[in-house]
Design a protein around this motif. Structure first.
Motif, PDB file in Angstrom:
ATOM      1  N   SER B  97      -7.348 -27.791 -17.034  1.00 23.28           N
ATOM      2  CA  SER B  97      -6.630 -26.849 -16.750  1.00 23.28           C
ATOM      3  C   SER B  97      -5.653 -26.236 -17.858  1.00 23.28           C
ATOM      4  O   SER B  97      -5.299 -27.417 -18.727  1.00 23.28           O
ATOM      5  N   HIS B  99      -2.660 -26.771 -18.726  1.00 20.34           N
ATOM      6  CA  HIS B  99      -1.535 -27.234 -18.036  1.00 20.34           C
ATOM      7  C   HIS B  99      -0.920 -28.598 -18.913  1.00 20.34           C
ATOM      8  O   HIS B  99      -1.972 -28.944 -19.830  1.00 20.34           O
ATOM      9  N   ALA B 100       0.245 -28.835 -18.776  1.00 20.65           N
ATOM     10  CA  ALA B 100       0.518 -30.055 -19.740  1.00 20.65           C
ATOM     11  C   ALA B 100      -0.255 -31.353 -19.280  1.00 20.65           C
ATOM     12  O   ALA B 100      -0.342 -32.111 -20.181  1.00 20.65           O
ATOM     13  N   SER B 101      -0.857 -31.333 -18.170  1.00 25.03           N
ATOM     14  CA  SER B 101      -1.669 -32.445 -17.784  1.00 25.03           C
ATOM     15  C   SER B 101      -3.127 -32.426 -18.195  1.00 25.03           C
ATOM     16  O   SER B 101      -3.796 -33.313 -18.249  1.00 25.03           O
ATOM     17  N   LEU B 103      -5.147 -31.424 -16.177  1.00 30.77           N
ATOM     18  CA  LEU B 103      -6.109 -32.049 -15.266  1.00 30.77           C
ATOM     19  C   LEU B 103      -7.076 -31.133 -14.838  1.00 30.77           C
ATOM     20  O   LEU B 103      -6.916 -29.731 -14.821  1.00 30.77           O
ATOM     21  N   VAL B 105      -9.253 -28.529 -12.883  1.00 27.91           N
ATOM     22  CA  VAL B 105      -9.116 -27.702 -11.801  1.00 27.91           C
ATOM     23  C   VAL B 105     -10.489 -26.861 -11.460  1.00 27.91           C
ATOM     24  O   VAL B 105     -11.375 -26.559 -12.538  1.00 27.91           O
ATOM     25  N   TYR B 351       4.465 -26.198 -24.206  1.00 27.49           N
ATOM     26  CA  TYR B 351       3.938 -27.490 -23.568  1.00 27.49           C
ATOM     27  C   TYR B 351       2.789 -27.662 -24.726  1.00 27.49           C
ATOM     28  O   TYR B 351       1.828 -26.885 -25.020  1.00 27.49           O
ATOM     29  N   MET B 352       2.691 -28.867 -24.971  1.00 20.25           N
ATOM     30  CA  MET B 352       1.676 -29.439 -25.967  1.00 20.25           C
ATOM     31  C   MET B 352       0.143 -29.161 -24.835  1.00 20.25           C
ATOM     32  O   MET B 352       0.304 -29.916 -23.759  1.00 20.25           O
TER      33      MET B 352
END
Lengths: 189, 873
Positions: B97, B99-101, B103, B105, B351-352
């Protein structure tokens, strides 16, 4: 002599008056139950897992109010222990459980192996297992507290405790900074 | 004092606390027009709402057109996503995703067929008049269907924002774009100002705010100029809309900060601007609204700034939503190595991106690819020196050093008490920190920890609630169970006491019987008599036990013992000369005995009957008899059960029944026994049923079983006879009739199935019939029993029919059956004789005769050869 008698009578009357006052106050402002138990219970994670040695969070809260150690709740972790320590006015103690028992897990039934014996349903303290006799059971993950109580009764060992998957909703930020360097604009562009 | 609107009209601006002036670096990207890049081969559309508030509208392998919705949802909160290109859905799976994580999705992967085939619903632009005629609902629906989310970065669904709960007085169009590097809104305002103003007009039409402010930082003079011209060209009311040039200061573009700058009002903690009557929309969102309402065009592309010194072609591009970032890096000629940072958003709040395979989303306004000169690797964090720079820079007037202090110590609730939740994560504090502390990172960690804690609290509450309700439920169930058990115990107790009484009564009866025997011995009866009585009692007890045990041999023994008793009594009878009032009773007893005797020994029956009457008559049968009757009933039941199972083995057991029956008869003979007789009738019914069932199964095996029925019948008959002898017995007779009916039915059923197999079965039927007849006769003998007699006649008819059917098939096989009939006749005759002997019974006899006639007729029909006049004798 009469002074002594007067003093005694006076003090006796005072004692009676205050005794009556205190007795009335004790009745009038009687506190139902022990509020410290409710406070302690509010801090506990309500997994009802029994890992503290008590049959649920409420009994453990009652025990804590009666002087039980505050470090017996692995699901609550250190944070809960510290809050309990603060509440009870005792020093924090290291948890009795190791770190890996504190990873949040939920039960998962390998449905192909489930024989529908309903034993786990009876064991679940929060009614998080769905199923009926001779029918496959499944865990309602949202309701599962990860208390582990359903694993033991399963006659075919088809229940696993799996760590909760990390999603965007429960992901925690780590310290990965994006540093900004103050460079002079004219020198670069 | 000027009102707020007047101040706005004057162009008054307020100051926000804090703020910084970071290097802008905007010239990297804002020099060229918004361009288009070559399309990617694959597009990744995250569908995170699937399973929560919507469902997938496509499946793997489906062809999709450009702008086709990929999700379907009913709820108002649902925000659909659309295919950015035409092509084929090649996978719906978890992908990294944006997103900063990073993760994974659930993501819809669309393979681009490069046909650019638009979906049908998109049409040419409507005229402003047509749009003006649209009602609010239509517009909102169009905006929702277009999947428009806030393009400023938060990506909150716009249609929800456009349906506020309170009146909107002030609409702010956010063109501030304060973050360094980003210039997408700037370029959009320069190039598509008219479209943006059309979007503003639509929002105006929806909400009818008193004022509209387009806020633009003063570092974008071209955009300000273009927007002013566009507003002047538009049909918005005069003095309603204006462009406010605000001083460049980071973070003026934040929603709350912008409101504060433009109105001087602070949005309270935890509130939204709509509570103040203010709505803030991004310029990009206004553009998309215009596209959606005028052309029904879904939000499938947006302006993205690709910038930084690591990219060869920085600039603003129309990028289809879902374009993988790695494709953008490729076409924009990314120069960095794999470790070079790719930042989504600006350098302050972005965010990276851990995985460049992630797609561009609706909230992605910038992809920053800085070189090492621009963004240095993180310098080591120094201890906080409590300089207070951060507190001065904080636009939210928080105390960053306190927040940091508690966040670092993981005392998150203390950090929360310093209003951590009001932190907008603008990064000003980190920027000014001389110790290079990544303060915002600490806050983010603390915030997510707090969020998690709140979530856990909620979970704990839910768990407690469920645990409590479960405990309650279990308790209720337990209580219900206990209640039930208690009731059952009470019921059992009641029954127990009844049987206990019986036992006591039985003991008393035995004692009385003994006394009676003594009396008898005093009146000059032979010495055998008392012994016999005692022996009979013992035999009874034994029979009970034997019956309970179901021991076949014991039963036989007891049966033998019992058999001896009546014989002995009959012998004694001759001695006692006095025939008192008990004669009636005795007659009934005699009837029963006679029946049995007839069955046992047809030859000796007549002779033994008469003396037998007198014997029993001697015993003063008072209340004890009642008890005795009850005992007898119980015994009979057990014996019947026992015999039902044992008959096949030992034919002698059936005798037990006979003797039981004899006992019953004796008991019933007392004038007070009417009630008992009723009960006995019921018992007899039960017995008959059981016997019938037993015989049904057993008849084919053992012909002797049929005797059971006969004997049961004999018992019944004797009981019935007793009842009728008392004038009050009318009711009982009815019952008996019903019983007889039921028996006959069952017997008939049994015989129907068994006839062909065992010829002896027909005997059963016949004998049942005989019993019934006996009953009928008895019923008729009471003067009031005429009605019952009728009923009995009907019953008899039915029975006779069945018997006839049975016998019809059996006659040819076994001539011996006729003998059975004869015997029955003999029994009946005995009974009839007894009844007629009292002077009052004459009428009954007449009626009985009529009944008998009817029965005889039927039997005659059945057994054409066998003469039926036996019944009459």
């Amino acid at each position: 002599m009469s002074q002594v008698i007067i003093a005694i009578i006076l003090l006796g009357l005072l004692a009676l008056a205050f005794g009556a006052l205190l007795g009335y106050a004790a009745e009038k402002f009687k506190v139902e139950g022990d509020p410290i138990i409710d406070q302690a219970e509010a801090l506990l994670p309500q997994t009802q897992c029994g890992q503290c040695g008590y049959p649920g969070c409420r009994p453990y809260a009652e025990a804590i109010a009666n002087g039980e150690k505050i470090n017996k709740c692995p699901p609550g972790g250190t944070a809960t222990m510290e809050k309990l320590a603060e509440l009870m006015g005792v020093d924090p103690e290291p948890l009795t459980a190791s770190a890996e028992t504190q990873v949040k897990k939920v039960a998962f039934i390998r449905e192909a192996e489930c024989i529908g014996c309903t034993k786990c349903i009876q064991a679940c303290p929060v009614d998080a297992i769905l199923g009926t006799g001779k029918q496959m059971h499944t865990v309602i993950t949202d309701y599962c507290t990860g208390c582990d109580l359903c694993v033991e009764p399963c006659p075919v060992d088809c229940i696993d405790m799996i760590p909760v998957a990390e999603t965007l909703q429960n992901w925690s930020w780590q310290l990965n900074a994006i540093p900004v360097v103050n460079i002079s604009e004219e020198s670069k562009c | 004092m000027l009102t707020l609107l007047e101040q706005i009209d004057k162009g008054t601006l307020w100051r926000i606390p804090g703020g910084i002036h970071p290097p802008e670096h905007k010239s990297l990207s804002n020099q060229s027009e918004i361009a288009r890049l070559p399309l990617a081969d694959h597009y990744l559309i995250p569908v995170p709402g699937v399973g929560e508030n919507c469902t997938l509208a496509v499946k793997v392998g489906d062809a999709v057109t450009k702008g086709q919705a990929l999700t379907m949802g009913e709820g108002f909160r649902h925000l659909p996503v659309h295919a950015p290109v035409s092509g084929k859905v090649i996978a719906i799976e978890e992908r990294a995703s944006n997103h900063a994580s990073a993760l994974p999705v659930l993501t819809c992967v669309i393979e681009n067929d490069h046909q650019e085939q638009w979906t049908d619903s998109v049409h040419g632009p409507l005229s402003p008049e047509q749009v003006a005629e649209m009602d609010s609902d239509t517009i909102i629906r169009r905006i929702q269907a277009a999947g428009i989310a806030g393009l400023g970065g938060a990506a909150f669904p716009t249609h929800i924002k456009l349906k506020p709960v309170s009146d909107i007085e002030l609409l702010i169009i956010n063109g501030v774009e304060c973050e360094p590097y980003i210039s997408s809104d700037d370029r959009l305002m320069q190039e598509a100002c008219d479209e943006i103003v059309r979007g503003i007009a639509i929002i105006h039409q929806l909400l009818n705010p008193k004022r509209i402010i387009v806020a633009i930082e003063d570092n974008k003079p071209k955009a300000i100029e273009q927007m002013e011209h566009a507003l002047n060209r538009s049909q918005l009311p005069n003095h309603c809309a204006r462009v406010n040039k605000i001083p460049t200061l980071y973070p003026s573009g934040g929603e709350k900060q912008l409101i504060q700058i433009l109105t001087g009002q602070e949005v309270p903690s935890g509130a939204i601007p709509a509570n103040l009557g203010i709505l803030v929309q991004n310029v990009g969102t206004a553009y998309s609204i215009a596209q959606a309402v005028y052309r029904n065009m879904p939000l499938i592309e947006r302006v993205v700034t690709l910038t930084g010194q690591n990219v060869a072609k920085p600039g603003n591009y129309w990028v289809p939503i879902g374009t993988p970032v790695e494709h953008l890096l490729e076409v924009a000629q990314f120069r960095g190595d794999t470790n070079a940072p790719v930042i989504i958003g600006g350098p302050m709040m972005g965010y990276m991106l851990p995985d460049v395979a992630a797609p561009i989303t609706k909230g992605t306004n910038c992809v920053l690819m800085p070189s090492e000169q621009e963004v240095a690797p993180p310098s080591p964090e120094q201890p906080c020196i409590r300089c207070g720079e951060c507190a001065q820079a904080c636009p939210a007037q928080l105390l960053p050093q306190q927040l940091f202090w508690h966040a670092k110590a993981q005392e998150y609730d203390k950090a929360a008490s310093y209003n951590l939740r009001d932190c907008i994560e603008c990064g000003c504090c980190s920027y000014v920190c001389p110790s290079d502390i990544p303060l915002v990172e600490y806050y983010r960690v603390a915030k997510s920890a707090l969020r998690q804690e709140a979530e856990e609290k909620k979970q704990a509450e839910l768990a407690k609630q469920r645990f409590d309700s479960r405990t309650l439920r279990l308790e209720q169930e337990k209580r219900a169970r206990e209640e039930k058990a208690k009731q059952a115990a009470e019921r059992r107790k009641a029954q127990m006491t009844g049987s206990d009484k019986d036992a006591v009564a039985a003991a008393m009866a035995r004692i009385k019987a003994k006394k009676a025997a003594d009396e008898q011995s005093s009146t000059g009866s032979t010495t055998d008599k008392p012994q016999d009585k005692v022996a009979a009692a013992i035999a009874r007890a034994k029979a009970k036990k034997a019956a309970q045990k179901g021991d076949a041999t014991t039963a036989t023994e007891t049966a033998e013992q019992q058999t001896s008793t009546p014989r002995a009594t009959s012998a004694d009878n001759g001695d006692s000369a006095t025939l008192s009032q008990k004669e009636k009773v005795a007659a009934a007893i005699a009837r029963a005995k006679a029946k049995k005797a007839a069955q046992n020994a047809p030859e000796s029956g007549d002779t033994s009957q008469t003396p037998a009457q007198e014997t029993e008559a001697n015993a003063p049968l008072s209340q004890k008899e009642k008890v005795a009757a009850a005992i007898a009933r119980a015994k009979a039941k057990k014996a019947a059960q026992a015999s039902a199972s044992d008959e096949q083995v030992t034919p002698s057991e059936s005798q037990t029944n006979i003797q039981n029956g004899a006992r019953d008869g004796a008991k019933a003979s007392s004038p007070e026994t009417i009630k008992k007789a009723k009960i006995a009738a019921a018992v007899a019914k039960a017995k008959a049923n059981k016997a019938a069932q037993a015989s049904a199964g057993d008849e084919q095996v053992a012909p002797s079983e049929s005797q059971t029925n006969i004997q049961n019948g004999a018992q019944d008959g004797s009981q019935d006879g007793d009842k009728t002898s008392t004038p009050e017995a009318i009711k009982k007779a009815k019952i008996a009739a019903a019983v007889a009916k039921a028996k006959a039915k069952k017997a008939a059923q049994v015989s129907a199935s068994d006839e062909q197999a065992a010829p002896s079965e027909s005997q059963t039927n016949i004998q049942n019939g005989a019993q019934d007849r006996a009953q009928d006769d008895g019923n008729a003998s009471s003067p009031e029993a005429i009605k019952k007699a009728k009923i009995a006649a009907a019953v008899a008819k039915a029975k006779a029919k069945k018997a006839a059917q049975a016998s019809a098939s059996d006659e040819q096989v076994a001539p011996s059956e006729s003998q059975t009939n004869n015997q029955d006749g003999a029994l009946d005759g005995a009974q009839d004789g007894d009844k007629t002997s009292p002077p009052e019974a004459i009428k009954k006899a007449k009626i009985a005769a009529a009944v008998a006639k009817a029965k005889a007729k039927k039997l005659a029909k059945a057994q054409a050869e066998t003469p039926n006049n036996e019944h009459k004798d």
